[in-house]
Scaffold this active site. Sequence first.
Site, PDB file in Angstrom:
ATOM      1  N   GLU A  16       0.842  -1.194   0.000  1.00 51.38           N
ATOM      2  CA  GLU A  16       0.000   0.000   0.000  1.00 51.38           C
ATOM      3  C   GLU A  16       0.878   1.246   0.000  1.00 51.38           C
ATOM      4  O   GLU A  16       1.742   1.411   0.861  1.00 51.38           O
ATOM      5  CB  GLU A  16      -0.963   0.033   1.183  1.00 51.38           C
ATOM      6  CG  GLU A  16      -1.917   1.210   1.084  1.00 51.38           C
ATOM      7  CD  GLU A  16      -3.156   1.115   1.954  1.00 51.38           C
ATOM      8  OE1 GLU A  16      -3.850   2.134   2.087  1.00 51.38           O
ATOM      9  OE2 GLU A  16      -3.449   0.019   2.484  1.00 51.38           O
ATOM     10  N   GLU A  41       4.292   5.199   4.134  1.00 51.33           N
ATOM     11  CA  GLU A  41       3.659   6.481   4.429  1.00 51.33           C
ATOM     12  C   GLU A  41       4.749   7.461   4.859  1.00 51.33           C
ATOM     13  O   GLU A  41       5.543   7.138   5.744  1.00 51.33           O
ATOM     14  CB  GLU A  41       2.630   6.300   5.559  1.00 51.33           C
ATOM     15  CG  GLU A  41       2.012   7.562   6.092  1.00 51.33           C
ATOM     16  CD  GLU A  41       1.247   8.355   5.049  1.00 51.33           C
ATOM     17  OE1 GLU A  41       1.440   9.582   4.991  1.00 51.33           O
ATOM     18  OE2 GLU A  41       0.460   7.752   4.288  1.00 51.33           O
ATOM     19  N   ASP A  68       9.326   7.271   1.448  1.00 54.11           N
ATOM     20  CA  ASP A  68       8.870   7.203   0.066  1.00 54.11           C
ATOM     21  C   ASP A  68       8.651   5.754  -0.370  1.00 54.11           C
ATOM     22  O   ASP A  68       9.555   4.911  -0.242  1.00 54.11           O
ATOM     23  CB  ASP A  68       9.916   7.869  -0.825  1.00 54.11           C
ATOM     24  CG  ASP A  68       9.453   8.117  -2.242  1.00 54.11           C
ATOM     25  OD1 ASP A  68       8.578   7.377  -2.747  1.00 54.11           O
ATOM     26  OD2 ASP A  68       9.966   9.055  -2.867  1.00 54.11           O
ATOM     27  N   ASP A  90      -2.476  12.259  -3.279  1.00 56.43           N
ATOM     28  CA  ASP A  90      -2.502  13.705  -3.476  1.00 56.43           C
ATOM     29  C   ASP A  90      -2.728  13.962  -4.965  1.00 56.43           C
ATOM     30  O   ASP A  90      -1.967  13.476  -5.801  1.00 56.43           O
ATOM     31  CB  ASP A  90      -1.171  14.313  -3.035  1.00 56.43           C
ATOM     32  CG  ASP A  90      -1.178  15.830  -3.030  1.00 56.43           C
ATOM     33  OD1 ASP A  90      -1.934  16.431  -3.820  1.00 56.43           O
ATOM     34  OD2 ASP A  90      -0.422  16.426  -2.246  1.00 56.43           O
ATOM     35  N   LYS A  94      -2.972  21.204  -9.959  1.00 53.49           N
ATOM     36  CA  LYS A  94      -2.507  22.179 -10.948  1.00 53.49           C
ATOM     37  C   LYS A  94      -1.760  21.466 -12.065  1.00 53.49           C
ATOM     38  O   LYS A  94      -0.954  20.561 -11.826  1.00 53.49           O
ATOM     39  CB  LYS A  94      -1.604  23.216 -10.285  1.00 53.49           C
ATOM     40  CG  LYS A  94      -2.347  24.077  -9.276  1.00 53.49           C
ATOM     41  CD  LYS A  94      -1.425  25.095  -8.652  1.00 53.49           C
ATOM     42  CE  LYS A  94      -2.202  25.915  -7.627  1.00 53.49           C
ATOM     43  NZ  LYS A  94      -1.334  26.821  -6.888  1.00 53.49           N
ATOM     44  N   ASP A 126     -11.343  10.481  -5.249  1.00 51.54           N
ATOM     45  CA  ASP A 126     -12.580  11.255  -5.284  1.00 51.54           C
ATOM     46  C   ASP A 126     -12.341  12.576  -6.004  1.00 51.54           C
ATOM     47  O   ASP A 126     -13.188  13.455  -5.990  1.00 51.54           O
ATOM     48  CB  ASP A 126     -13.088  11.529  -3.858  1.00 51.54           C
ATOM     49  CG  ASP A 126     -12.132  12.392  -3.064  1.00 51.54           C
ATOM     50  OD1 ASP A 126     -12.545  13.453  -2.561  1.00 51.54           O
ATOM     51  OD2 ASP A 126     -10.952  12.003  -2.948  1.00 51.54           O
ATOM     52  N   THR A 164     -11.619   3.965   3.343  1.00 53.20           N
ATOM     53  CA  THR A 164     -10.626   4.763   4.046  1.00 53.20           C
ATOM     54  C   THR A 164     -11.314   5.985   4.654  1.00 53.20           C
ATOM     55  O   THR A 164     -12.432   6.336   4.281  1.00 53.20           O
ATOM     56  CB  THR A 164      -9.516   5.254   3.102  1.00 53.20           C
ATOM     57  OG1 THR A 164     -10.066   6.232   2.204  1.00 53.20           O
ATOM     58  CG2 THR A 164      -8.895   4.107   2.315  1.00 53.20           C
ATOM     59  N   ARG A 165     -10.629   6.649   5.558  1.00 49.72           N
ATOM     60  CA  ARG A 165     -11.211   7.864   6.139  1.00 49.72           C
ATOM     61  C   ARG A 165     -11.294   8.964   5.084  1.00 49.72           C
ATOM     62  O   ARG A 165     -12.173   9.817   5.144  1.00 49.72           O
ATOM     63  CB  ARG A 165     -10.448   8.316   7.373  1.00 49.72           C
ATOM     64  CG  ARG A 165      -9.047   8.793   7.134  1.00 49.72           C
ATOM     65  CD  ARG A 165      -8.338   9.079   8.468  1.00 49.72           C
ATOM     66  NE  ARG A 165      -6.941   9.295   8.240  1.00 49.72           N
ATOM     67  CZ  ARG A 165      -6.376  10.496   8.223  1.00 49.72           C
ATOM     68  NH1 ARG A 165      -7.083  11.563   8.447  1.00 49.72           N
ATOM     69  NH2 ARG A 165      -5.096  10.604   7.982  1.00 49.72           N
ATOM     70  N   GLU A 167     -12.040   8.464   1.924  1.00 49.08           N
ATOM     71  CA  GLU A 167     -13.265   8.168   1.185  1.00 49.08           C
ATOM     72  C   GLU A 167     -14.493   8.592   1.983  1.00 49.08           C
ATOM     73  O   GLU A 167     -15.429   9.190   1.435  1.00 49.08           O
ATOM     74  CB  GLU A 167     -13.352   6.686   0.850  1.00 49.08           C
ATOM     75  CG  GLU A 167     -14.629   6.331   0.115  1.00 49.08           C
ATOM     76  CD  GLU A 167     -14.820   4.854  -0.103  1.00 49.08           C
ATOM     77  OE1 GLU A 167     -15.932   4.480  -0.523  1.00 49.08           O
ATOM     78  OE2 GLU A 167     -13.881   4.067   0.124  1.00 49.08           O
TER      79      GLU A 167
END
Length: 185
Positions: A16, A41, A68, A90, A94, A126, A164-165, A167
């Site tokens: 993940e 993470e 990473d 993320d 832009k 989303d 997930t939180r 979502e």
Amino acid sequence: MLFGDAPDAMRPLWFEIGFGSGEHLAAQAAANPGVGLIGCEPFLNGVVGALGHIREHDLTNVRLHMGDALDVLERLPDASLSRVFLLHPDPWPKARHAKRRFVNPGPLDLIATKLAPGGELRIGTDHATYCRWTLMQMGNRADFDWLAASPADWQVRPADWPQTRYEAKARRLGHEVWYFRYRRR
């Protein structure tokens, strides 16, 4: 042996990228005790949250890396993963920042190398721009098959895909959420 019990070659390995607070990672580990999960993470708060889930559920099939994900992916043997998750990354909305998105040729090439044939890449977002970007980038690839046969296949969260939180927050805000599943050829 990474997981300390059965030989790692006998255990499917899932990965993940950017696990947030680890709720998805922990739910997958609890539901799939025979699978080894590696979560990456970069943020300390997320790692602390994941450690809480791991301790609360006494999970022994999870390993964490604070940093990473590409650093860990590069070190894994080729074709060693059977599933990769990239959930609510993320979006770098832009246009000038698009090169920073994880769904780009370089990271996707690495994921393709590390996924075994038949392995699955799951991407959830989303963000409408990231949705379109994912469709464009993955549509250009000959090494993945999109597993959607109908709109419901990418507009409804699969039963084995814990929420997930991020979502949950998106849903509270009235955002659509898209669930992409791709199989490595």
